[in-house]
Design a protein around this motif. Sequence first.
Motif, short mmCIF file in Angstrom:
data_model
loop_
_atom_site.label_atom_id
_atom_site.label_comp_id
_atom_site.label_asym_id
_atom_site.label_seq_id
_atom_site.Cartn_x
_atom_site.Cartn_y
_atom_site.Cartn_z
N THR A 230 91.27 167.15 39.75
CA THR A 230 91.16 166.04 40.72
C THR A 230 91.78 164.73 40.25
O THR A 230 92.08 163.87 41.08
N GLY A 231 91.90 164.55 38.95
CA GLY A 231 92.34 163.27 38.43
C GLY A 231 91.22 162.26 38.32
O GLY A 231 91.43 161.12 37.91
N ALA A 232 90.01 162.65 38.71
CA ALA A 232 88.86 161.75 38.63
C ALA A 232 88.54 161.44 37.17
O ALA A 232 88.69 162.29 36.29
N SER A 233 88.08 160.22 36.93
CA SER A 233 87.69 159.84 35.58
C SER A 233 86.43 160.59 35.17
O SER A 233 85.64 161.03 36.02
N LEU A 234 86.24 160.73 33.86
CA LEU A 234 85.02 161.37 33.37
C LEU A 234 83.79 160.57 33.76
O LEU A 234 82.73 161.14 34.01
N THR A 235 83.93 159.25 33.89
CA THR A 235 82.83 158.40 34.35
C THR A 235 82.45 158.74 35.79
O THR A 235 81.26 158.88 36.11
N THR A 236 83.44 158.90 36.66
CA THR A 236 83.18 159.27 38.05
C THR A 236 82.52 160.64 38.12
O THR A 236 81.55 160.85 38.86
N ILE A 237 83.04 161.58 37.36
CA ILE A 237 82.48 162.93 37.36
C ILE A 237 81.03 162.89 36.89
O ILE A 237 80.15 163.52 37.50
#
Length: 96
Positions: free
Chosen positions: A65-72
């Motif tokens: 997704t390209g989502a940051s680890l923080t977002t995940i």
Amino acid sequence: MLNKPQDNIPELCDAFLSLKNRQEVLHFLKDLCTPQEINALSERWKVCQLLSAEQYSYRDIHAITGASLTTIGRVARFLKDEPYHGYTTVLSRIKK
């Protein structure tokens, strides 16, 4: 006296409930949100779906997704630990 932004949330919920189909929701989102905000919402939803599959690591989800680890991590926390159960409610309804 001015309303606080959170005072308008029930009316926003009612606005979403008034929409009848995917196209109406999309048009409302395009009017309401910037493209970046819509993309952020879409990214979080995809992260939620991948987390609920329970077959991907955070790093896998980041790569997909390209989502940051923080977002995940935040989505995972809301999926499992927070009392709202919004993600799980929608997941259970769309799986039917």
